[in-house]
Design a protein around this motif. Structure first.
Motif, mmCIF file in Angstrom:
data_model
loop_
_atom_site.group_PDB
_atom_site.id
_atom_site.type_symbol
_atom_site.label_atom_id
_atom_site.label_comp_id
_atom_site.label_asym_id
_atom_site.label_seq_id
_atom_site.Cartn_x
_atom_site.Cartn_y
_atom_site.Cartn_z
ATOM 1 N N ASP A 61 0.853 -1.192 0.000
ATOM 2 C CA ASP A 61 0.000 0.000 0.000
ATOM 3 C C ASP A 61 0.889 1.242 0.000
ATOM 4 O O ASP A 61 1.913 1.276 0.678
ATOM 5 C CB ASP A 61 -0.885 -0.020 1.252
ATOM 6 N N VAL A 62 0.506 2.250 -0.735
ATOM 7 C CA VAL A 62 1.332 3.453 -0.855
ATOM 8 C C VAL A 62 1.566 4.115 0.508
ATOM 9 O O VAL A 62 2.663 4.616 0.784
ATOM 10 C CB VAL A 62 0.744 4.446 -1.891
ATOM 11 N N VAL A 63 0.569 4.107 1.381
ATOM 12 C CA VAL A 63 0.738 4.723 2.707
ATOM 13 C C VAL A 63 1.780 3.953 3.522
ATOM 14 O O VAL A 63 2.602 4.558 4.217
ATOM 15 C CB VAL A 63 -0.611 4.797 3.454
ATOM 16 N N ILE A 64 1.783 2.643 3.393
ATOM 17 C CA ILE A 64 2.776 1.833 4.104
ATOM 18 C C ILE A 64 4.165 2.085 3.524
ATOM 19 O O ILE A 64 5.150 2.217 4.268
ATOM 20 C CB ILE A 64 2.394 0.336 4.042
ATOM 21 N N GLN A 65 4.265 2.184 2.216
ATOM 22 C CA GLN A 65 5.562 2.496 1.597
ATOM 23 C C GLN A 65 6.056 3.854 2.078
ATOM 24 O O GLN A 65 7.235 4.010 2.420
ATOM 25 C CB GLN A 65 5.435 2.467 0.078
ATOM 26 N N TRP A 66 5.165 4.841 2.102
ATOM 27 C CA TRP A 66 5.546 6.168 2.610
ATOM 28 C C TRP A 66 6.004 6.068 4.062
ATOM 29 O O TRP A 66 6.996 6.693 4.446
ATOM 30 C CB TRP A 66 4.384 7.141 2.539
ATOM 31 N N PHE A 67 5.250 5.319 4.870
ATOM 32 C CA PHE A 67 5.592 5.187 6.287
ATOM 33 C C PHE A 67 7.026 4.695 6.461
ATOM 34 O O PHE A 67 7.812 5.274 7.215
ATOM 35 C CB PHE A 67 4.613 4.247 6.997
#
Length: 148
Positions: A61-67
């Protein structure tokens, strides 16, 4: 001066050696024993990532990658604050850390840490910058109140 604390020191050592027999404790130097008892000082984000559990998120998920990108970009002191925010201690437990990241809350909210569960409640932020800003505010606020 040493004589004044002999009884207390002997009682401490007796209790300590009930948990860790003297022959086992003797194989450690002071730093190794500290790390075994209170956790490792070095924070390896990749190791955290490998053991993370996701609830209502998936690893790509993009949010997890950002995190993970945001956490990796933090200075050691902010990584330690993050650990304190989600575990209650600013050191990695000697047996590792299995972090649970849960999708929750509105994007105007800060992430929440649950130290007993080693859990991060992470809203689905719309940008990496928003995630970074909210995460820093959360961990720095906790640092003032939790470890200050």
């Amino acid at each position: 001066m040493t004589g004044a604390i002999d009884d207390k020191l002997l009682a401490f050592l007796k209790g300590f050696h009930e948990l860790i027999p003297q022959k086992n404790a003797a194989i450690f130097n002071a730093e190794e024993l500290r790390d075994a008892m209170s956790g490792m000082p070095t924070i390896h984000v990749e190791a955290l990532k490998q053991t993370a559990i996701y609830v209502n998120y998936v690893g790509d998920d993009v949010v997890i990658q950002w995190f993970w990108e945001v956490l990796e970009s933090f200075e050691h002191s902010d990584k330690a604050k993050f650990l304190g925010f989600v575990t209650g201690t600013q050191r990695v437990p000697s047996d590792g850390l299995e972090l649970t990241i849960v999708r929750s809350g509105a994007t105007n909210r800060l992430p929440a840490g649950h130290t007993c569960a080693k859990q991060l409640d992470l809203p689905r932020y719309s940008t990496k910058e928003q995630l970074r800003d909210k995460l820093l505010k959360a961990i720095q606020g906790c640092d003032r109140f939790c470890f200050g």
